[in-house]
Design an enzyme around this catalytic site. Sequence first.
Site, PDB file in Angstrom:
ATOM      1  CE1 TYR A 148      -3.844   2.308   0.450  1.00  0.00           C
ATOM      2  CE2 TYR A 148      -2.608   3.229   2.290  1.00  0.00           C
ATOM      3  CZ  TYR A 148      -3.671   3.294   1.402  1.00  0.00           C
ATOM      4  OH  TYR A 148      -4.541   4.351   1.454  1.00  0.00           O
ATOM      5  CG  ASP A 182     -15.247   6.036  10.871  1.00  0.00           C
ATOM      6  OD1 ASP A 182     -15.288   4.901  10.360  1.00  0.00           O
ATOM      7  OD2 ASP A 182     -15.798   6.327  11.952  1.00  0.00           O
TER       8      ASP A 182
END
Length: 246
Positions: A148, A182
Amino acid sequence: MGRLDGKVFVLSAAGQGIGKAVALAAAKEGAQVIATDINADLLKAIEGVDGIKTQVLDVTKSEDVEKFAKSIEKIDILFNCAGFVHDGTLLDCSEEMWDFSFDLNVKSVYRMCSNFVPKFISQGKGGSVINMSSVASSIKGVPNRCVYLATKAAIIGLTKSMAADFVKHKIRFNSVCPGTVDTPSLRERMAAKGDVETAYKAFVARQAMGRLAEPSEIAHLVVYLASDESSFVTGQEFIIDGGWSM
Ligand code: NAD
């Protein structure tokens, strides 16, 4: 008057999370948003919103991206948002997962830009391209995010290279580098760890502000980079991480 009045704003991964928040924020600022995602069901949540048209698009499919780009008459802003988080070190990362991550996170930006940059050039009015990187990239080493980080560092490099190559055409390229936001995929990653409560606390514990970001907070930055307010800004990576990397 909206900050993006009259602008055509194309983005990927608009079905949920940051992409969805950006689609909604851009439409609110007066843009004509073309919101794409691989998942038709997720797109239903923003269908019918004033200023938003939806279209299914898998950014890993070169022919589909080419066909999609041909179908767009005019473009002012491109936001490449699609990306996937592989959890693990180098030793957990198979060659298959390495290739998948680079294909979805990096080559998708190459695909979108190589189809849309000629359009920006032929329109002759410049434009703004915003690429989704992360603070977990060349900016900050984070454990268990090997491939990533490598992909998100590549996005920063690719963005700078395109900014340098096309500055004379008045096309601006910038990348956004959020901390932890989130979003549904973050919640899924927490659930995959078995104990959501403990995983959530661990994510929050590493935040200087003691909380995660809301997708709408990242959308404000993307709207700024999309708008003419950032007309002298190009080739930069914008850290928006609640102080995680300070
Ligand atoms: P998410 O992971 O919750 O949602 C991803 C969206 O991408 C989904 O709607 C999914 O259907 C779509 N998608 C998946 N594969 C696709 C493909 N091949 N083609 C088109 N669409 C596809 O969203 P998020 O967490 O907001 O992440 C969005 C981007 O932001 C990603 O690039 C991610 O790496 C980056 N980012 C996220 C965070 C975070 O903490 N959430 C932090 C930094 C950067």
